[in-house]
Structures are given as structure tokens and as C-alpha cells.
Design a protein around this motif. Structure first.
Motif, PDB file in Angstrom:
ATOM      1  N   PHE A 131     -16.450 -36.701 -26.230  1.00  0.00           N
ATOM      2  CA  PHE A 131     -15.163 -35.349 -26.084  1.00  0.00           C
ATOM      3  C   PHE A 131     -13.656 -36.376 -26.151  1.00  0.00           C
ATOM      4  O   PHE A 131     -12.881 -35.140 -26.522  1.00  0.00           O
ATOM      5  N   LEU A 132     -13.629 -37.336 -26.054  1.00  0.00           N
ATOM      6  CA  LEU A 132     -12.116 -37.920 -25.056  1.00  0.00           C
ATOM      7  C   LEU A 132     -12.242 -38.726 -27.142  1.00  0.00           C
ATOM      8  O   LEU A 132     -10.969 -38.883 -27.363  1.00  0.00           O
ATOM      9  N   GLN A 133     -12.887 -37.911 -28.777  1.00  0.00           N
ATOM     10  CA  GLN A 133     -12.883 -38.999 -29.829  1.00  0.00           C
ATOM     11  C   GLN A 133     -12.715 -40.252 -29.749  1.00  0.00           C
ATOM     12  O   GLN A 133     -11.559 -40.468 -30.165  1.00  0.00           O
ATOM     13  N   LYS A 134     -13.177 -41.360 -29.019  1.00  0.00           N
ATOM     14  CA  LYS A 134     -12.423 -42.460 -28.973  1.00  0.00           C
ATOM     15  C   LYS A 134     -13.192 -43.244 -30.101  1.00  0.00           C
ATOM     16  O   LYS A 134     -12.599 -43.977 -30.958  1.00  0.00           O
ATOM     17  N   VAL A 188     -10.870 -30.987 -22.029  1.00  0.00           N
ATOM     18  CA  VAL A 188      -9.728 -32.115 -22.899  1.00  0.00           C
ATOM     19  C   VAL A 188     -10.422 -31.553 -24.848  1.00  0.00           C
ATOM     20  O   VAL A 188      -9.415 -32.164 -24.999  1.00  0.00           O
ATOM     21  N   LYS A 189     -11.509 -31.494 -24.874  1.00  0.00           N
ATOM     22  CA  LYS A 189     -12.432 -31.821 -26.068  1.00  0.00           C
ATOM     23  C   LYS A 189     -11.773 -30.389 -26.742  1.00  0.00           C
ATOM     24  O   LYS A 189     -11.255 -29.781 -28.202  1.00  0.00           O
ATOM     25  N   SER A 190     -11.835 -29.795 -25.873  1.00  0.00           N
ATOM     26  CA  SER A 190     -11.452 -27.970 -26.096  1.00  0.00           C
ATOM     27  C   SER A 190      -9.805 -27.815 -26.344  1.00  0.00           C
ATOM     28  O   SER A 190      -9.892 -26.697 -27.056  1.00  0.00           O
ATOM     29  N   PHE A 191      -9.362 -28.410 -25.541  1.00  0.00           N
ATOM     30  CA  PHE A 191      -7.821 -28.389 -25.759  1.00  0.00           C
ATOM     31  C   PHE A 191      -7.771 -29.351 -27.229  1.00  0.00           C
ATOM     32  O   PHE A 191      -7.345 -28.354 -27.671  1.00  0.00           O
ATOM     33  N   SER A 235      -6.206 -30.868 -17.884  1.00  0.00           N
ATOM     34  CA  SER A 235      -7.182 -31.790 -17.933  1.00  0.00           C
ATOM     35  C   SER A 235      -6.950 -32.608 -18.554  1.00  0.00           C
ATOM     36  O   SER A 235      -7.539 -34.124 -18.883  1.00  0.00           O
ATOM     37  N   VAL A 236      -5.597 -32.497 -19.864  1.00  0.00           N
ATOM     38  CA  VAL A 236      -5.943 -34.400 -20.626  1.00  0.00           C
ATOM     39  C   VAL A 236      -4.875 -35.218 -19.681  1.00  0.00           C
ATOM     40  O   VAL A 236      -5.047 -35.696 -20.097  1.00  0.00           O
ATOM     41  N   LEU A 237      -3.985 -34.682 -19.360  1.00  0.00           N
ATOM     42  CA  LEU A 237      -3.382 -34.968 -18.438  1.00  0.00           C
ATOM     43  C   LEU A 237      -4.251 -35.708 -17.220  1.00  0.00           C
ATOM     44  O   LEU A 237      -3.452 -36.207 -16.484  1.00  0.00           O
ATOM     45  N   ASP A 258      -7.447 -41.176 -19.496  1.00  0.00           N
ATOM     46  CA  ASP A 258      -8.169 -42.069 -20.768  1.00  0.00           C
ATOM     47  C   ASP A 258      -7.764 -41.118 -22.348  1.00  0.00           C
ATOM     48  O   ASP A 258      -8.077 -41.431 -23.627  1.00  0.00           O
ATOM     49  N   SER A 259      -7.444 -39.636 -21.586  1.00  0.00           N
ATOM     50  CA  SER A 259      -7.450 -38.776 -22.975  1.00  0.00           C
ATOM     51  C   SER A 259      -5.838 -39.866 -24.007  1.00  0.00           C
ATOM     52  O   SER A 259      -5.472 -40.458 -23.610  1.00  0.00           O
ATOM     53  N   LYS A 260      -6.313 -39.213 -25.210  1.00  0.00           N
ATOM     54  CA  LYS A 260      -5.864 -39.641 -26.457  1.00  0.00           C
ATOM     55  C   LYS A 260      -3.965 -39.711 -26.000  1.00  0.00           C
ATOM     56  O   LYS A 260      -4.180 -38.591 -25.865  1.00  0.00           O
ATOM     57  N   ILE A 261      -3.249 -40.718 -26.642  1.00  0.00           N
ATOM     58  CA  ILE A 261      -1.503 -40.577 -26.061  1.00  0.00           C
ATOM     59  C   ILE A 261      -1.679 -39.451 -26.628  1.00  0.00           C
ATOM     60  O   ILE A 261      -0.548 -38.898 -26.493  1.00  0.00           O
ATOM     61  N   LYS A 262      -1.875 -39.280 -28.608  1.00  0.00           N
ATOM     62  CA  LYS A 262      -1.193 -38.345 -28.581  1.00  0.00           C
ATOM     63  C   LYS A 262      -1.641 -36.722 -28.599  1.00  0.00           C
ATOM     64  O   LYS A 262      -0.272 -35.641 -28.440  1.00  0.00           O
ATOM     65  N   LEU A 263      -2.840 -36.387 -27.396  1.00  0.00           N
ATOM     66  CA  LEU A 263      -3.130 -35.720 -27.203  1.00  0.00           C
ATOM     67  C   LEU A 263      -2.239 -34.969 -25.285  1.00  0.00           C
ATOM     68  O   LEU A 263      -1.891 -33.886 -25.849  1.00  0.00           O
TER      69      LEU A 263
END
Length: 316
Positions: free
Chosen positions: A152-155, A251-254, A284-286, A290-295
Motif C-alpha cells: 500500500f505504501l509502495q515502499k 493511503v494507496k487510494s489517495f 490518512s496519508v498524514l 511511513d507515507s512517502k514524503i511526496k505523498l
């Protein structure tokens, strides 16, 4: 360890890329493979290229069907397969000569259900589009929870069907939704939800060719609204809620919605429709550290409104 592995290759009007793809497949170090090519109603020279390779390699089997889209071709190819393990390869991409061996041996050695290799994004000339960290070659075992978080976080990897090997039962249980776009978004996380263990190989063995006319890079059309249906299904998935991963799904949806929204002209009515959907998930991104910085930056920017966000993020 010498199980039969099915490589399923859907083909539709990829004459410029197919030779490189099939050449990389036939040169695999792991030899016990069946190469199932599904000609999904191509109108160019793709089928002739495939036939030339079949003459040179008896492991190739070609099936032709009316055009039904990527999901239909994958499902059809799987129905014709015999392998205990399955790998999907897009016909405009290519793989390293050890891709199958690395996936299979890692899966078996670690007694996992799914193995994933690192994917390198390249242009049509093979040049890296987005440089990633240097391959370490490390193998990482992931529990179901950690694998879904990474998905989901695409890390480490994303929800593409490619660059992965699956035990056959996963593909039997989960078929790709035919006649729809975003088929990978709809299915891959469900496979991960029933996998006891996933292993990740930090080695670039799959080369994803970013071409101008691909579905991902094409202009907006109403078919892309299929994403809304699949997001609704995922967010309401009971098992995902039981695993306490709903926010990760959001997060993935966003992320997916932002990419779609950016492709829609600002004046188009669907630009506002998608905007109203994506802002539902920005919190949820915030919330997920661990959400990506750009996101996270995109989520913060969204609080300034649709117009300003589009001026900054919209595709020119």
C-alpha cells in the motif's frame, strides 16, 4: 527443485517491444517453464513475431482470442497453463536472465507464498527513468501485515501483477476483473491478504518500459473511473479492517486517485468528481508516519484547494 512454472504473456499490438520481451524470456537460466502467449486480437505484426519465437523454442504456446483487454488475456492464459507456479509478464517489458530462477528459488528456500523482485522503470531505449537505490541483493521476509503495508505504501514494491511469482492456488482463487481498467489494483492486495509469507528480493530483475501510448500514460477516459469502484471495494473489505490496515489502504487510494486526477483537464466535470474522492483519504496519508514524503506534501497541498493543487500538480 524443478517445478514447472507458467509464464503468461498477454500480447496486444506491441510489435515494437515484443521481440525484446520474448528474447529475455527464452534466455532464462531456469529452464522448466512454459511460455503462454495470448494474442488478444492484435492488428499489427505481433503474432508473426511470436510465431518466429515459437519455431525456435518449443516451450512457447500461442493462443489467439478476440480482444478483451489485459485482464481477459491473463485469465485466459492462466486457464491454459499447467504450472505449479505462475508469473505474469507484460509484453512491452523485459526481464533479466535470472528473473524466474531468483523468484522461484527464493520462494522455495523461504517457504513463502509469493515472491517479489525489484522493478526498474526504463524508457523505450532502456534508460532508467527514475533511479532507485543500488541493488543490495538482500532477501527480506515479510509477514502478511508487513507485506500489505509495503504494497500500500509502495515502499519496496507496488500492486502490479508483474515482478512476482505466485503459487497456483492464488491465481485460481482470484481472477482479474474483465472489461475493467486497474485490474491489478482490484486483485493483488487480495492475494497478499491470504498469503502467510511474502519474500522480497532487492534486485532489479524486471524492467518496466514506460511508453507514451500505454494505458497508464494515456489521456483520461471514462473507463478509468473503474478505479472508484475498486477503491470502494478495498476500503470496505472486512478482512482489511480486521487486520487494522484500512488507513494503509486509504493511503494507496489517495496515491492512485491523485495520479488519475492529474490526468484530467481542470475544466472536465470528472476532475471535480475525482478531487472530492481523493480528499477523503488525505488525512490518512498524514496519519501514517511511513507515507512517502511526496505523498504527504501532496496531501498538505490539497488543503489549499483544487485550483491551486492543480496548478502545481496537474499534467501540463
Amino acid at each position: 527443485m524443478n517445478d514447472l512454472i507458467s509464464l503468461i504473456v498477454p500480447v496486444y499490438n506491441v510489435e515494437l517491444y515484443l521481440e525484446q520481451c520474448l528474447s529475455s524470456i527464452t534466455k532464462q537460466s531456469y529452464r522448466n517453464i512454459e511460455i503462454i502467449i495470448v494474442n488478444d486480437g492484435s492488428t499489427d505484426n505481433s503474432i508473426e513475431i511470436a510465431k518466429k519465437f515459437r519455431i525456435l523454442d518449443h516451450r512457447i504456446v500461442i493462443y489467439s482470442k478476440q480482444n478483451g483487454g489485459l485482464a481477459s488475456a491473463r485469465n485466459y492464459g492462466f486457464s491454459k497453463s499447467n504450472g505449479d507456479y505462475v508469473i505474469f509478464i507484460d509484453s512491452d517489458d523485459y526481464i533479466s536472465h535470472r528473473h524466474v530462477e531468483n523468484l522461484y528459488k527464493t520462494l522455495m528456500t523461504h517457504n513463502a507464498d509469493i515472491a517479489v523482485s525489484k522493478m526498474q522503470l526504463v524508457d523505450t531505449k532502456g534508460k532508467a527513468v527514475r533511479l532507485s537505490c543500488k541493488d543490495s541483493g538482500n532477501i527480506i521476509e515479510l509477514s502478511r501485515i508487513d507485506a500489505l503495508k509495503s504494497l500500500f505504501l509502495q515502499k519496496k514494491f507496488d500492486n502490479s501483477a508483474s515482478a512476482k511469482i505466485y503459487k497456483r492456488r492464488f491465481c485460481e482463487e482470484y481472477q482479474f476483473p474483465e472489461g475493467k481498467l486497474y485490474e491489478d489494483f482490484a486483485i493483488i492486495y487480495k492475494m497478499f491478504m491470504v498469503a502467510e509469507k511474502v519474500v522480497y528480493i532487492d534486485k532489479s530483475d524486471y524492467f518496466y518500459v514506460q511508453r507514451p501510448l500505454s494505458i497508464t500514460n494515456s489521456d483520461f477516459n471514462k473507463g478509468k473511473l473503474d478505479l472508484l469502484q475498486f477503491i470502494k471495494e478495498m476500503i470496505s473489505n472486512k478482512k482489511l479492517n480486521e487486520l487494522n490496515l484500512s488507513k494503509y489502504g486509504e493511503v494507496k487510494s489517495f496515491s492512485a486517485l491523485v495520479n488519475l486526477w492529474r490526468s484530467i483537464p481542470y475544466e472536465n466535470e470528472y476532475n471535480n468528481v475525482i478531487w472530492n474522492e481523493l480528499i477523503k483519504y488525505r488525512k490518512s496519508v498524514l496519519d501514517i508516519s511511513d507515507s512517502k514524503i511526496k505523498l504527504k506534501m501532496g496531501a498538505c497541498l490539497s488543503f489549499l484547494g483544487r485550483k491551486i493543487s492543480y496548478l502545481v500538480l496537474g499534467r501540463k
